[in-house]
Design an enzyme around this catalytic site. Structure first.
Site, PDB file in Angstrom:
ATOM      1  N   ASP A  65       0.850  -1.199   0.000  1.00  0.00           N
ATOM      2  CA  ASP A  65       0.000   0.000   0.000  1.00  0.00           C
ATOM      3  C   ASP A  65       0.880   1.242   0.000  1.00  0.00           C
ATOM      4  OD1 ASP A  65      -2.234  -1.589   0.210  1.00  0.00           O
ATOM      5  OD2 ASP A  65      -2.266  -1.517   2.411  1.00  0.00           O
ATOM      6  N   ASP A  71      -0.089   7.246   8.404  1.00  0.00           N
ATOM      7  CA  ASP A  71       0.353   5.881   8.735  1.00  0.00           C
ATOM      8  C   ASP A  71       1.662   5.943   9.487  1.00  0.00           C
ATOM      9  OD1 ASP A  71      -1.225   5.504   6.122  1.00  0.00           O
ATOM     10  OD2 ASP A  71      -0.833   3.431   6.714  1.00  0.00           O
ATOM     11  N   GLU A  94       2.950  -3.367  10.321  1.00  0.00           N
ATOM     12  CA  GLU A  94       2.722  -3.450   8.869  1.00  0.00           C
ATOM     13  C   GLU A  94       3.679  -2.521   8.136  1.00  0.00           C
ATOM     14  OE1 GLU A  94      -0.948  -1.883   6.975  1.00  0.00           O
ATOM     15  OE2 GLU A  94      -0.739  -3.621   5.663  1.00  0.00           O
ATOM     16  N   GLU A  95       4.073  -1.438   8.824  1.00  0.00           N
ATOM     17  CA  GLU A  95       4.900  -0.429   8.149  1.00  0.00           C
ATOM     18  C   GLU A  95       6.385  -0.776   8.135  1.00  0.00           C
ATOM     19  OE1 GLU A  95       1.466   1.566   7.367  1.00  0.00           O
ATOM     20  OE2 GLU A  95       3.467   1.694   6.496  1.00  0.00           O
ATOM     21  N   ASP A 117      -1.090  -3.030  13.231  1.00  0.00           N
ATOM     22  CA  ASP A 117      -1.323  -2.291  11.990  1.00  0.00           C
ATOM     23  C   ASP A 117      -1.647  -0.884  12.468  1.00  0.00           C
ATOM     24  OD1 ASP A 117      -3.569  -2.668   9.104  1.00  0.00           O
ATOM     25  OD2 ASP A 117      -2.076  -1.151   9.658  1.00  0.00           O
ATOM     26  N   LEU A 119      -2.371   2.031  11.190  1.00  0.00           N
ATOM     27  CA  LEU A 119      -3.533   2.755  10.658  1.00  0.00           C
ATOM     28  C   LEU A 119      -4.145   1.947   9.525  1.00  0.00           C
ATOM     29  CD1 LEU A 119      -4.525   5.341  11.912  1.00  0.00           C
ATOM     30  CD2 LEU A 119      -3.752   6.570   9.917  1.00  0.00           C
ATOM     31  N   ASP A 120      -5.105   1.105   9.909  1.00  0.00           N
ATOM     32  CA  ASP A 120      -5.723   0.193   8.944  1.00  0.00           C
ATOM     33  C   ASP A 120      -6.799   0.949   8.160  1.00  0.00           C
ATOM     34  OD1 ASP A 120      -6.436  -2.597   8.040  1.00  0.00           O
ATOM     35  OD2 ASP A 120      -8.347  -1.916   8.858  1.00  0.00           O
ATOM     36  N   GLU A 276      -3.842  -8.336  11.455  1.00  0.00           N
ATOM     37  CA  GLU A 276      -5.220  -7.975  11.089  1.00  0.00           C
ATOM     38  C   GLU A 276      -6.149  -9.151  11.428  1.00  0.00           C
ATOM     39  OE1 GLU A 276      -4.277  -6.795   6.956  1.00  0.00           O
ATOM     40  OE2 GLU A 276      -5.037  -4.794   7.425  1.00  0.00           O
TER      41      GLU A 276
HETATM   42  P1  P6P Z   1      -9.810  -3.711  -1.013  1.00  0.00           P
HETATM   43  C1  P6P Z   1      -7.157  -1.516   3.902  1.00  0.00           C
HETATM   44  O1  P6P Z   1      -6.166  -1.196   2.929  1.00  0.00           O
HETATM   45  C2  P6P Z   1      -7.241  -3.032   4.009  1.00  0.00           C
HETATM   46  O2  P6P Z   1      -5.996  -3.551   4.393  1.00  0.00           O
HETATM   47  C3  P6P Z   1      -8.328  -3.445   4.987  1.00  0.00           C
HETATM   48  O3  P6P Z   1      -8.487  -2.548   6.033  1.00  0.00           O
HETATM   49  C4  P6P Z   1      -9.556  -3.516   4.110  1.00  0.00           C
HETATM   50  O4  P6P Z   1     -10.538  -4.412   4.601  1.00  0.00           O
HETATM   51  C5  P6P Z   1      -8.984  -3.995   2.772  1.00  0.00           C
HETATM   52  O5  P6P Z   1      -7.610  -3.596   2.751  1.00  0.00           O
HETATM   53  C6  P6P Z   1      -9.697  -3.396   1.603  1.00  0.00           C
HETATM   54  O6  P6P Z   1      -9.141  -3.980   0.438  1.00  0.00           O
HETATM   55  O7  P6P Z   1      -9.055  -4.658  -1.938  1.00  0.00           O
HETATM   56  O8  P6P Z   1     -11.277  -4.103  -0.902  1.00  0.00           O
HETATM   57  O9  P6P Z   1      -9.621  -2.252  -1.290  1.00  0.00           O
END
Ligand code: P6P
Ligand code: AMP
Length: 336
Positions: A65, A71, A94-95, A117, A119-120, A276
């Site tokens: 990402d 983040d 994650e970072e 994580d 900032l999810d 996650e």
């Molecule tokens: P998509 C956010 O980037 C994440 O890691 C999760 O929080 C979220 O459920 C998922 O990815 C969303 O992914 O492919 O649907 O955009």
């Protein structure tokens, strides 16, 4: 005692400690410091639009990402607070590619490791959609007197001592479990305290929503498409925010099922097992729900092989996860 009396997160954590004779207060200290980090991150998330921490840092994290400045800010603050706690010997994020050892304080060896994580759902930051922090705590397995090692992190989800998340939404709520139920605390900005607002959360056995990125429907395996068709046949509503914390938080309170199945881009699922899927599975199971992967393995029993490994996931109301399992068994060629 006045049942309406405010119970702060700190008070609740300390009361929980009193249930454990011989507890030294180390886990208490760690949990309280995570609460402090949540308040610091919350302050910046809430004013992100006002100060120059929006926008894209330009680097990529372990998930590929594009990293937002917030983040990195959240990552730094969590590490700072965990360092100050002295109760955490190493962290994984994650970072960051590898785990990081944290210096002990007063040469006291710390016995916990924390994965998070920071900032999810960060792609939502710039458009003011809720995001969250997810954390998972394990007892280290390595010798306390020596350095941490990767084995301290590659433990099954069943070994978690605690897990939780913070959702920075219309209000900021911290939800966590230590294996004795799930409780939620809402931040009262007027006193700067997380206050007990959702005691002993129990997930409904089923709900009116399913949560999946419908845009990938044609890329899902047959069994998943059949289950999604079944959800439509049941006239279930689709709710998908694109932030796992927010999507699962809704399901924890209203019931439902969240799915991130296998796709061509993410054949093993997109979400990360250790910081996650595992923490969210621990919380949802403690609230009476279920969490499995597309091979019908219980998420908490998956034996991790690497820090940032991905997993497919179906998590939420027990009756709905069971139903999805029945569809996988009926339509998939291989289920193990
Ligand atoms: P998509 C956010 O980037 C994440 O890691 C999760 O929080 C979220 O459920 C998922 O990815 C969303 O992914 O492919 O649907 O955009
Ligand atoms: P400690 O001595 O603080 O590391 O605690 C030892 C064990 O007691 C922890 O690993 C938990 O299983 C339990 N425990 C201690 N404090 C708490 C707390 N505040 N909340 C929940 N469990 C706790």
């Amino acid at each position: 005692m006045d049942i309406n009396r405010i119970i702060t997160l700190d008070e609740f954590i300390i009361r929980q400690q009193n249930e454990f004779a011989g507890a030294t207060g180390e886990l208490t200290g760690l949990l309280r410091d995570i609460g402090v980090a949540a308040k610091i991150v919350n302050r910046e998330v809430n004013r992100a639009g006002l100060v120059n921490i929006l926008g894209i840092e330009g680097t990529e994290n372990q998930s590929g990402d594009v990293v937002q400045k917030l983040d990195l800010y959240a990552n730094e603050k969590l590490i700072e607070c965990l360092k100050n706690s002295g109760e955490c010997c190493a962290i994984a994020s994650e970072e960051i590619e590898n785990f990081i050892e944290l210096p002990g304080i007063h040469d006291k060896p710390a016995k916990y490791v924390v994965l998070f994580d920071p900032l999810d759902g960060s792609s939502n930051i710039d458009v003011n959609v809720s995001v969250g922090t997810i954390f998972s705590i394990f007892r280290r397995k390595s010798d306390f007197t020596g350095p941490s090692n990767i084995g301290d992190f590659l433990q099954t989800g069943l070994e978690q001592v605690a897990a939780g998340y913070v959702i920075y939404g219309t209000s900021t709520i911290l939800v966590y479990t230590t294996g004795h139920g799930v409780n939620g605390f809402t931040l009262d900005p007027s006193i700067g305290e997380f206050c007990l607002s959702h005691r002993n959360i129990q997930i409904p056995k089923r709900g009116q929503y399913y949560s999946v990125n419908q845009g990938y429907y044609l890329k899902f395996d047959l069994e998943m498409r059949r289950y999604i068709d079944h959800c439509s046949d049941l006239n279930l509503g689709l709710r998908y925010i694109g932030s796992m914390v927010s999507d699962v938080h809704r399901i924890l309170f209203q019931g439902g099922i969240f799915l991130y199945p296998s796709t061509r881009k993410y054949p093993n699922g997109k979400l990360r097992l250790l910081y996650e899927c595992n923490p969210m599975a621990f919380i949802v199971e403690q609230a009476g729900g279920k969490a499995i992967n597309n091979h019908l393995n219980r998420i908490l029993e998956i034996d991790p092989k690497e820090l940032h490994q991905r997993s497919t996931i179906a998590i939420g109301s027990p009756d709905m996860v069971d139903e999805m399992k029945a569809f996988v068994e009926r339509y998939s060629a291989v289920t193990s």
